[in-house]
Design an enzyme around this catalytic site. Sequence first.
Site, PDB file in Angstrom:
ATOM      1  N   TRP A  42       0.768  -1.296  -0.122  1.00 50.55           N
ATOM      2  CA  TRP A  42       0.036   0.130   0.052  1.00 50.55           C
ATOM      3  C   TRP A  42       0.915   1.200  -0.010  1.00 50.55           C
ATOM      4  O   TRP A  42       0.388   2.442  -0.545  1.00 50.55           O
ATOM      5  CB  TRP A  42      -0.917   0.062   1.266  1.00 50.55           C
ATOM      6  CG  TRP A  42      -1.739  -1.284   1.223  1.00 50.55           C
ATOM      7  CD1 TRP A  42      -1.790  -2.347   2.102  1.00 50.55           C
ATOM      8  CD2 TRP A  42      -2.612  -1.568   0.000  1.00 50.55           C
ATOM      9  NE1 TRP A  42      -2.610  -3.187   1.524  1.00 50.55           N
ATOM     10  CE2 TRP A  42      -3.107  -2.768   0.516  1.00 50.55           C
ATOM     11  CE3 TRP A  42      -2.916  -1.121  -1.219  1.00 50.55           C
ATOM     12  CZ2 TRP A  42      -4.078  -3.561  -0.351  1.00 50.55           C
ATOM     13  CZ3 TRP A  42      -4.120  -1.738  -2.004  1.00 50.55           C
ATOM     14  CH2 TRP A  42      -4.651  -2.892  -1.448  1.00 50.55           C
ATOM     15  N   ASP A  86      -1.841   6.926   6.249  1.00 48.58           N
ATOM     16  CA  ASP A  86      -3.006   6.029   6.219  1.00 48.58           C
ATOM     17  C   ASP A  86      -3.159   5.035   6.978  1.00 48.58           C
ATOM     18  O   ASP A  86      -2.708   4.166   7.188  1.00 48.58           O
ATOM     19  CB  ASP A  86      -2.362   5.110   4.777  1.00 48.58           C
ATOM     20  CG  ASP A  86      -3.464   3.844   4.272  1.00 48.58           C
ATOM     21  OD1 ASP A  86      -4.482   3.828   4.787  1.00 48.58           O
ATOM     22  OD2 ASP A  86      -2.934   3.566   3.322  1.00 48.58           O
ATOM     23  N   LYS A 116     -12.893  -1.433   7.019  1.00 53.76           N
ATOM     24  CA  LYS A 116     -12.381  -2.355   7.854  1.00 53.76           C
ATOM     25  C   LYS A 116     -12.790  -2.335   9.156  1.00 53.76           C
ATOM     26  O   LYS A 116     -13.374  -3.273   9.710  1.00 53.76           O
ATOM     27  CB  LYS A 116     -11.004  -2.321   7.666  1.00 53.76           C
ATOM     28  CG  LYS A 116     -10.137  -2.525   6.396  1.00 53.76           C
ATOM     29  CD  LYS A 116      -8.736  -2.524   6.256  1.00 53.76           C
ATOM     30  CE  LYS A 116      -8.240  -2.465   4.657  1.00 53.76           C
ATOM     31  NZ  LYS A 116      -8.459  -3.897   4.077  1.00 53.76           N
TER      32      LYS A 116
END
Length: 356
Positions: free
Chosen positions: A100, A167, A191
């Site tokens: 990511w 993030d 999530k």
Amino acid sequence: MNRVYNFNAGPSPLPLEVLEEIRDEMTNFKGTGMGIIEMSHRSKEFQSVIEETKSLLFDLMKLTPDHEIVFIQGGGTMQFLMESYNFLHTRAAYADTGVWAHKARDSAAFFGEAYDANSAKDRNYSYIPEDCLIKPETDYLHITTNNTIYGTEYWKFPEVDIPIICDMSSDILSRRIDFNRFDMIWAGIQKNLGAAGMALVILKKDFAKTARTDIPPFLQYKTFIEKDSAYNTPPVFCIYTLNKMLHWIIKQGGLDIIEKRNKEKAKLIYDIIDKSNGFYKGHAVKKDRSRMNITFNLSSADEEKDFIEKAKENRFIGVNGHRLVGGCRISLYNAVTIDACKAVAQFMEAYRKDHQ
């Protein structure tokens, strides 16, 4: 109802009580005679949802008044683009802790120099690098606080003299931290905090003022701030589910109780791995282990495949590793219950005894 044990890495489980509340309001939200996804996003009923959601976030995260909160369609991948388009003026640094981080850095490269301030590639991203090498005139440092693919998580954040963009997609509101230390936080909510399709974005006001304004309005954070996330039709259902999850966190006792529970859940699984005499091989080094995503391998790809198949037969869903790295992964986001963790731990122990 025959619900499974859901350990998917995202989208992820929501608490059953939240799902039932959403179900009950789907045709009649607060006596309006309409479901939440039917009403105008400019109605006073939905505007009250936006305002309450922001207020709940300020309270839970103990944010100071010098912050803005906006809700933006597209999730994390859109934020890889937006953060750099807005704030990369000369160069930007990225902590290379996995896939990511790569995606964020590669998006930034369209707008200027994007470089690695460190890297854990030398040990297959099994740890969090401690040092950051920051070049002159670097606009910000981007970090991924939890790495879902490799199972690592920041427990000590970098100390640098430039803005930090985080993030937090996979560990936001899973523990108590000082959220005010960061200049920008964003998270895809699918999530820990709701339905897929939206990013929650939190910016310090002074940092927001440094953003470019010579880019399309829809990609400017300034637009979302000034229009209170309603420049166009916002992701109504996502904001609504986020609101429900924030109320659920408060009902559980807040972040301190959530963190205590998440520690207990992770310990149940890591204890099985650590006591297995190498049958289960954890990927991350112990000091950097994630509480959200527990990654491990068995002796061979064939054995991992059998483990995953047997798990599914026993109603444990989503225990396969990411498609890029294989192996196994058990994701323990906020809505995963302690009972679910006890059940999968018992399954892992029984599987080991049958195969070791």
